[in-house]
Structures are given as structure tokens and as C-alpha cells.
Scaffold this motif. Structure first.
Motif, PDB file in Angstrom:
ATOM      1  N   ALA A  16      -1.943  15.300   6.844  1.00  0.00           N
ATOM      2  CA  ALA A  16      -2.316  14.071   6.140  1.00  0.00           C
ATOM      3  C   ALA A  16      -3.572  14.310   5.318  1.00  0.00           C
ATOM      4  O   ALA A  16      -3.666  13.889   4.156  1.00  0.00           O
TER       5      ALA A  16
ATOM      6  N   LEU B 254      -2.777  16.369   2.191  1.00  0.00           N
ATOM      7  CA  LEU B 254      -2.158  15.569   1.130  1.00  0.00           C
ATOM      8  C   LEU B 254      -3.210  14.772   0.370  1.00  0.00           C
ATOM      9  O   LEU B 254      -3.197  14.698  -0.861  1.00  0.00           O
TER      10      LEU B 254
ATOM     11  N   VAL C 125      -5.200  17.033  -1.997  1.00  0.00           N
ATOM     12  CA  VAL C 125      -4.472  17.383  -3.220  1.00  0.00           C
ATOM     13  C   VAL C 125      -4.448  16.192  -4.172  1.00  0.00           C
ATOM     14  O   VAL C 125      -4.656  16.339  -5.385  1.00  0.00           O
ATOM     15  N   ALA C 126      -4.226  14.986  -3.641  1.00  0.00           N
ATOM     16  CA  ALA C 126      -4.189  13.798  -4.506  1.00  0.00           C
ATOM     17  C   ALA C 126      -5.538  13.594  -5.187  1.00  0.00           C
ATOM     18  O   ALA C 126      -5.603  13.325  -6.392  1.00  0.00           O
TER      19      ALA C 126
ATOM     20  N   LEU D 173      -3.541   7.785   5.272  1.00  0.00           N
ATOM     21  CA  LEU D 173      -4.103   7.073   6.422  1.00  0.00           C
ATOM     22  C   LEU D 173      -3.007   6.743   7.419  1.00  0.00           C
ATOM     23  O   LEU D 173      -3.216   6.855   8.638  1.00  0.00           O
ATOM     24  N   ALA D 174      -1.839   6.337   6.915  1.00  0.00           N
ATOM     25  CA  ALA D 174      -0.742   6.000   7.832  1.00  0.00           C
ATOM     26  C   ALA D 174      -0.322   7.231   8.626  1.00  0.00           C
ATOM     27  O   ALA D 174      -0.188   7.164   9.858  1.00  0.00           O
TER      28      ALA D 174
ATOM     29  N   MET E 183       0.585   7.965 -10.214  1.00  0.00           N
ATOM     30  CA  MET E 183       0.531   6.882  -9.230  1.00  0.00           C
ATOM     31  C   MET E 183      -0.931   6.544  -8.941  1.00  0.00           C
ATOM     32  O   MET E 183      -1.762   7.432  -8.932  1.00  0.00           O
ATOM     33  N   PRO E 184      -1.233   5.285  -8.688  1.00  0.00           N
ATOM     34  CA  PRO E 184      -2.605   4.918  -8.302  1.00  0.00           C
ATOM     35  C   PRO E 184      -3.025   5.669  -7.041  1.00  0.00           C
ATOM     36  O   PRO E 184      -2.213   5.926  -6.150  1.00  0.00           O
ATOM     37  N   ILE E 185      -4.303   6.028  -7.009  1.00  0.00           N
ATOM     38  CA  ILE E 185      -4.786   6.864  -5.899  1.00  0.00           C
ATOM     39  C   ILE E 185      -4.737   6.100  -4.572  1.00  0.00           C
ATOM     40  O   ILE E 185      -4.612   6.704  -3.511  1.00  0.00           O
ATOM     41  N   GLN E 186      -4.782   4.757  -4.660  1.00  0.00           N
ATOM     42  CA  GLN E 186      -4.752   3.972  -3.424  1.00  0.00           C
ATOM     43  C   GLN E 186      -3.477   4.223  -2.629  1.00  0.00           C
ATOM     44  O   GLN E 186      -3.516   4.253  -1.395  1.00  0.00           O
ATOM     45  N   TYR E 187      -2.363   4.412  -3.333  1.00  0.00           N
ATOM     46  CA  TYR E 187      -1.104   4.632  -2.616  1.00  0.00           C
ATOM     47  C   TYR E 187      -1.184   5.907  -1.791  1.00  0.00           C
ATOM     48  O   TYR E 187      -0.742   5.946  -0.648  1.00  0.00           O
ATOM     49  N   TYR E 188      -1.762   6.942  -2.413  1.00  0.00           N
ATOM     50  CA  TYR E 188      -1.872   8.205  -1.677  1.00  0.00           C
ATOM     51  C   TYR E 188      -2.824   8.075  -0.497  1.00  0.00           C
ATOM     52  O   TYR E 188      -2.580   8.625   0.576  1.00  0.00           O
ATOM     53  N   ILE E 189      -3.930   7.327  -0.706  1.00  0.00           N
ATOM     54  CA  ILE E 189      -4.882   7.177   0.396  1.00  0.00           C
ATOM     55  C   ILE E 189      -4.207   6.447   1.548  1.00  0.00           C
ATOM     56  O   ILE E 189      -4.330   6.847   2.712  1.00  0.00           O
ATOM     57  N   ILE E 190      -3.460   5.387   1.241  1.00  0.00           N
ATOM     58  CA  ILE E 190      -2.859   4.606   2.319  1.00  0.00           C
ATOM     59  C   ILE E 190      -1.761   5.395   3.008  1.00  0.00           C
ATOM     60  O   ILE E 190      -1.625   5.355   4.242  1.00  0.00           O
ATOM     61  N   LEU E 191      -0.999   6.174   2.242  1.00  0.00           N
ATOM     62  CA  LEU E 191       0.023   7.030   2.865  1.00  0.00           C
ATOM     63  C   LEU E 191      -0.622   8.034   3.814  1.00  0.00           C
ATOM     64  O   LEU E 191      -0.175   8.217   4.949  1.00  0.00           O
TER      65      LEU E 191
END
Lengths: 167, 111
Positions: free
Chosen positions: B40, B43, B46-47, B11-12, B1-9
């Protein structure tokens, strides 16, 4: 849409919804149970990233030990819906708005960052998260911090007993 | 998965934790929201470790890049466990003295 993507989105939605329910629940016991759901979702993410050791440790330490400690304290204090202190609605609104603004700013920052474009976190491949490799690194390179953490636990135990005992 | 998805998750989850600290007055819920923020960050670490391992793996097949970050997460969990034990002892002590879990009672610490 591959199976990994479906699991990713499911676990992400589960984590965020459960985290919101931690805030919304009036009863502290329900908050603890929703927080356990968040930890399970995060452990699922760790397994998806092939960090198996951390997934198990997260389940044992957080969802097992720490949350049981929280439940014990809530049981000891006999908390329920009636004894729950409430902030007034304007304070709650201000808190939600400020947190939302922070999220908006950070997300826009991430979207603008060009360094992380086209970078992917590898899923279900790579063996750095396996317990053998982490154990080798832990007992070779990180031996001193590991021993220091045992001293930290000892001092935390002594501190908790000293604080918690009756005079 | 793109790293942006993990960063945004992450952050949320982190911002939900911050909102929880701001809006709730029950000291135990505030404490739980701090745990949420720690998770958070874990996670995200790890990502990022998997991201850097994937980059280093292209040039060196035997690389162990990224295991440092996962050990870091392990030590964060260790410190969090110690923090929770002491913090809950303090909360129990406060409840014994004030018979309340309201954080606003703590402003009486100054006298």
C-alpha cells in the motif's frame, strides 16, 4: 467515463476485495492466492501510472518469488482449515472496529487537506518510470545504496540459512 | 486521476493490513498482511512521484523529478525480499519447536 477511469475503478475494487479475502479465507493457501491477486491489481495500477519497471519488478519479486516462498512454507507445515487457530469473536470484532476507526480518521484527514486539492497523478504520460531513466538514476545517484543492498541480501541469505538449519 | 483517490485506496489497503495483523492468529497470515501494508505504501509513493513529476513538467520539459520516489519503492522491495527470507526462516524454526503457527505461542519466549 473514460477507459482509464474504468480500469482504475476496476483495479481498485479488485485490490480491496482481494485484500479482504486474504483476511476472510480460512485456508492459508487461499489467502496466498488472494494476496497474489492484490499484487496483480497493484501492478496494474503501476502500469496505469506508467511506472513500467516497478510493475514488472512487483510481479517478479512479489507475485513470483516471495509468494512462492510463502506457498513452500505452508506446504512444509501442511496447514489447512482444521489447523487454523482462531481468535475469539470479541477480539476479532475489536480488531475490525479499531482498524475501521483508523481508516475513518485518516480518510477524513485526507478530505480536509487543502494542499492536495486539484492535484492529479498523471496517467499514462511521463517517462520517469521507464527502465532507462530509472537505470541511469540508480547507477549514478544511488550506486552506493544499490551496492549496500547486495550486502544486505548476502547477510539475509546467511541469516536465513543459519536460522533454518537443524542444530 | 485526482491524487485523493490514490491516497484513499492506499489507506484502505493499509488499514486492511492492520486489521489482518490484529484479528488473525496464524503467524503466516500476519506476515502476509505486513506485506500488504508495504505494498500500500509503495502504491502511494508511486502515485505521489507521478503527481510531483506532473507539476515539475509544466516548467521544465526535461525534468526527472519523481524518479527518486520510484527508486525508493525499488529499495523497499529489496528490503522486503530480504525481510521475508529471514522472517520465514524464523517461522519455520518456531514451527519446528512448537508444532504450531499460533502467534500466542510466542509469549513463551520470555522463559
Amino acid at each position: 467515463m473514460s477507459a482509464i477511469q474504468i480500469i482504475f475503478w476496476f483495479l481498485s475494487a479488485l485490490a480491496i476485495v482481494s485484500a479482504l479475502m486474504v483476511l476472510i479465507s480460512k485456508n492459508p493457501v487461499h489467502s496466498v492466492l488472494w494476496l497474489i491477486m492484490v499484487f496483480f491489481a497493484i501492478s496494474g495500477h503501476y502500469i496505469l501510472l506508467n511506472a513500467q519497471f516497478l510493475a514488472i519488478v512487483n510481479l517478479i519479486v512479489y507475485a513470483g518469488a516471495i509468494m512462492v516462498l510463502f506457498l513452500f512454507v505452508i506446504m512444509l507445515m501442511n496447514l489447512n482449515n482444521e489447523s487454523e487457530p482462531q481468535k475469539n469473536v470479541w477480539m476479532r470484532l475489536a480488531g475490525a472496529v479499531s482498524g475501521g476507526c483508523l481508516l475513518m480518521i485518516l480518510v477524513s484527514l485526507v478530505r480536509q487537506a487543502i494542499e492536495i486539492n486539484n492535484k492529479v497523478a498523471e496517467m499514462k504520460v511521463g517517462d520517469i518510470g521507464l527502465i532507462g531513466n530509472l537505470g541511469k538514476a540508480l547507477f549514478k545517484d544511488y550506486l552506493v545504496p544499490f551496492e549496500i543492498s547486495s550486502v544486505l541480501f548476502l547477510s539475509a541469505m546467511v541469516g536465513a540459512i543459519v536460522i533454518g538449519k537443524k542444530n | 486521476m485526482p491524487i485523493q483517490y490514490y491516497i484513499i485506496l492506499s489507506l484502505a489497503l493499509f488499514c486492511i493490513g492492520i486489521v489482518g495483523v490484529l484479528v488473525r492468529r496464524n503467524v503466516i497470515i500476519v506476515f502476509m498482511c505486513i506485506e500488504l501494508m508495504l505494498n500500500a505504501v509503495n502504491l502511494l509513493l508511486v502515485a505521489f512521484s507521478k503527481m510531483h513529476h506532473g507539476i515539475a513538467y509544466l516548467t521544465d520539459k526535461t525534468t526527472t523529478t519523481g524518479s527518486d520516489a520510484q527508486l525508493f519503492v525499488f529499495f523497499i522491495m529489496v528490503v522486503a525480499a530480504a525481510e521475508v527470507s529471514v522472517g520465514l526462516a524464523i517461522i519455520v524454526m518456531m514451527y519446528r519447536n512448537t508444532h504450531s503457527v499460533d502467534v500466542n505461542f510466542l509469549n513463551r519466549l520470555k522463559n
